[in-house]
Design an enzyme around this catalytic site. Structure first.
Site, short mmCIF file in Angstrom:
data_model
loop_
_atom_site.label_atom_id
_atom_site.label_comp_id
_atom_site.label_asym_id
_atom_site.label_seq_id
_atom_site.Cartn_x
_atom_site.Cartn_y
_atom_site.Cartn_z
N HIS A 225 -10.59 8.72 1.99
CA HIS A 225 -10.25 10.20 1.55
C HIS A 225 -9.71 10.85 2.84
CE1 HIS A 225 -11.15 13.98 -0.19
NE2 HIS A 225 -12.52 14.00 -0.12
N HIS A 269 -2.94 7.28 -4.58
CA HIS A 269 -3.74 8.50 -4.93
C HIS A 269 -4.39 8.17 -6.35
CE1 HIS A 269 -4.95 12.42 -5.60
NE2 HIS A 269 -4.97 12.76 -4.30
N ASP A 322 -1.74 12.71 3.38
CA ASP A 322 -2.07 12.35 4.67
C ASP A 322 -1.09 11.48 5.76
OD1 ASP A 322 -4.74 13.38 4.58
OD2 ASP A 322 -5.25 12.12 3.05
C1 LIG Z 1 -6.58 6.86 -2.53
C2 LIG Z 1 -7.19 5.67 -3.07
C3 LIG Z 1 -8.48 5.26 -2.60
C4 LIG Z 1 -7.26 5.71 -4.65
O1 LIG Z 1 -7.84 4.54 -5.01
P1 LIG Z 1 -7.61 3.94 -6.50
O2 LIG Z 1 -7.62 5.27 -7.39
O3 LIG Z 1 -8.90 3.09 -6.52
O4 LIG Z 1 -6.38 3.16 -6.43
P2 LIG Z 1 -5.54 2.66 -7.60
O5 LIG Z 1 -6.31 2.38 -8.93
O6 LIG Z 1 -4.50 3.97 -8.02
O7 LIG Z 1 -4.96 1.45 -7.03
C5 LIG Z 1 -3.96 0.65 -8.01
C6 LIG Z 1 -3.57 -0.43 -7.32
O8 LIG Z 1 -2.81 -0.38 -6.12
C7 LIG Z 1 -3.12 -0.65 -5.12
N1 LIG Z 1 -3.18 0.62 -3.96
C8 LIG Z 1 -3.38 1.69 -4.11
N2 LIG Z 1 -3.52 2.16 -2.86
C9 LIG Z 1 -2.86 1.41 -2.02
C10 LIG Z 1 -2.57 1.36 -0.76
N3 LIG Z 1 -2.75 2.54 0.04
N4 LIG Z 1 -2.18 0.26 -0.05
C11 LIG Z 1 -2.10 -0.90 -0.70
N5 LIG Z 1 -2.49 -1.21 -1.99
C12 LIG Z 1 -2.90 0.23 -2.70
C13 LIG Z 1 -4.76 -0.87 -5.29
O9 LIG Z 1 -5.45 -2.05 -4.33
C14 LIG Z 1 -4.64 -1.50 -6.57
O10 LIG Z 1 -4.23 -2.73 -6.54
P3 LIG Z 1 -4.78 -3.83 -7.59
O11 LIG Z 1 -4.68 -3.18 -9.01
O12 LIG Z 1 -4.02 -4.99 -7.33
O13 LIG Z 1 -6.50 -3.89 -7.39
C15 LIG Z 1 -6.06 4.39 -2.58
O14 LIG Z 1 -4.84 4.48 -3.13
C16 LIG Z 1 -6.40 3.71 -1.12
O15 LIG Z 1 -7.11 3.32 -0.79
N6 LIG Z 1 -5.33 4.58 -0.22
C17 LIG Z 1 -5.21 4.45 1.07
C18 LIG Z 1 -6.24 5.53 1.71
C19 LIG Z 1 -5.66 7.02 1.65
O16 LIG Z 1 -4.52 7.09 1.99
N7 LIG Z 1 -6.43 7.89 1.10
C20 LIG Z 1 -6.18 9.45 1.18
C21 LIG Z 1 -6.06 9.66 -0.36
S1 LIG Z 1 -5.38 11.49 -0.42
#
Ligand SMILES: CC(C)(COP(=O)(O)OP(=O)(O)OC[C@H]1O[C@@H](n2cnc3c(N)ncnc32)[C@H](O)[C@@H]1OP(=O)(O)O)[C@@H](O)C(=O)NCCC(=O)NCCS
Length: 382
Positions: A225, A269, A322
């Site tokens: 987050h 996201h 971010d």
């Molecule tokens: C934001 C976040 C927590 C959303 O999580 P989520 O909704 O559960 O993620 P999604 O369902 O969209 O992910 C879909 C796929 O993309 C991948 N993915 C998503 N964000 C990723 C990232 N930052 N780096 C690498 N892979 C990523 C996931 O691992 C998933 O892969 P899979 O289907 O093989 O498991 C996630 O994108 C993340 O951890 N981002 C990095 C942290 C971040 O920047 N947070 C700030 C958010 S505003």
């Protein structure tokens, strides 16, 4: 026979769990009480947005100056909190500034005469005090960490400029104050994100605003987050060190990260799948700061562009707000561990607005769980 939840509904993905008048998060727009974020970033100030979120409408010119003046008058923190910050904030201790801020907000609750009053008037008073005092806590803590003499808040400065002043003891440039103001506008509100949802759950038990804000801080701290703005910059530093050490180029780093199934910080996201439009707004302001600061600042944006290109081409994952935030705050000379506390300085307005909305028409938030444990068994048999 028990079954686990389907993967795509874990983490409440895609589920609408309540109404709000405060904010709409859509694929291509982010709207605070009817106003689009690009419009607000271009034409409003953080004080305007705080008024919009907390009071509920765009302030008139008179309301705006009265609100800004009131916030400026509420910035002081008690001497007892200053003493506590001197104890818990030194760099030699392990405390993250988010934990320091959480303790600071909790401390303030003990001296707030309205703390147990959940009326809208009392909650607005408390919210204004927290919005005003959080930058002072952040600034005081940073000056202690830097082993410097903390400065008093400056009532002549706007909210964003005062935050920068409190953290450094130096008057910010006009551009730095403007960019901080824009970042605070972009961070202020985002419907039922994890920290706001946490705050609403706490509020729904008829607990108090300070407790809801402490809970919000705890949820925002995590790197999935708000903590991502710090981690995004740390990741860029890691890539820079990898390349500088001759271990490979940016693509080599990224391929290794993909192979390790590593999460790249500042990307992806839950809602925005075609990109987070806050990212583009902040990036354009960050580039202005970098142009002012010179090549040492600009190089992080160039590196960020290379990372972003690979993520998009190979994973179709866009940066979130971010990602440019990390580079922008870095170019402004802000210490990395303060990036997420600065997010709090803004998002506290959203949390407080949601606590007020929750309390206006409350029903306790208490979902169900899908049990996946052992079948029923007898204690005496085992
Ligand atoms: C934001 C976040 C927590 C959303 O999580 P989520 O909704 O559960 O993620 P999604 O369902 O969209 O992910 C879909 C796929 O993309 C991948 N993915 C998503 N964000 C990723 C990232 N930052 N780096 C690498 N892979 C990523 C996931 O691992 C998933 O892969 P899979 O289907 O093989 O498991 C996630 O994108 C993340 O951890 N981002 C990095 C942290 C971040 O920047 N947070 C700030 C958010 S505003």
């Amino acid at each position: 026979m028990t079954t686990t939840m389907p993967k795509d509904t874990r983490g409440l993905a895609g589920q609408t769990i309540g109404d709000t008048e405060i904010c709409a998060v859509n694929q291509t727009s982010l709207i605070y009480r009817g106003y689009e974020i690009a419009d607000l970033a271009a034409h409003a100030t953080f004080e305007d947005v705080a008024h919009l979120l907390l009071v509920g409408h765009k302030p008139s010119a008179a309301e705006r100056s009265a609100f800004a003046e009131e916030l400026a008058s509420l910035r002081a923190i008690p001497d007892g909190l200053k003493r506590l910050l001197k104890e818990i904030a030194p760099a030699a201790l392990a405390s993250h500034p988010m934990s320091i801020l959480r303790t600071g907000v909790s401390y303030l609750s003990h001296f707030d005469r309205d703390v147990e009053d959940h009326s809208p008037e009392a909650e607005l008073r408390k919210a204004k005090r927290l919005v005003a005092q959080i930058p002072t806590i952040i600034g005081y803590g940073q000056m202690v960490r830097d082993d410097r003499t903390p400065v008093d808040p400056d009532p002549k400065l706007d909210h964003a400029a005062n935050l920068l002043w409190c953290m450094s003891g130096e008057p910010p440039t006009e551009l730095a104050a403007k960019v901080m103001d824009v970042s605070l506008i972009l961070y202020a509100e985002h419907d039922f994100n994890a920290s706001t949802f946490t705050s609403r759950v706490i509020a729904s038990t008829m607990s108090d605003l300070h407790s809801a804000v402490c809970g919000g801080i705890g949820a925002l701290k995590g790197e999935l987050h708000g903590g991502a703005n710090e981690k995004a910059m740390e990741m860029l530093s890691e890539i820079h060190a990898f390349v500088s050490a001759g271990s490979g180029n940016v693509d080599d780093f990224m391929q290794r990260a993909f192979a390790e199934k590593r999460k790249l910080m500042g990307f992806g996201h839950r809602v925005y799948k075609q990109g987070d439009h806050r990212a583009g707004i902040l990036r354009s302001w960050g580039l202005k700061v970098a142009a002012e600061r010179g090549p040492e600042a600009q190089k992080w944006f160039d590196l960020g562009d290379a990372v972003q290109k690979i993520m998009l081409e190979q994973k179709s994952i866009h940066p979130n707000v971010d990602f440019p935030c990390g580079m922008t705050y870095y170019a402004m000379g802000i210490p990395v561990p303060q990036y997420t506390p600065i997010f709090v300085a803004s998002r506290v307005t959203g949390w407080a607005a949601h606590v007020m909305e929750q309390h206006r028409d409350n029903r306790i938030i208490r979902p169900l769980a899908n049990y996946t444990g052992p079948e029923l068994r007898e204690w005496r048999d085992g």
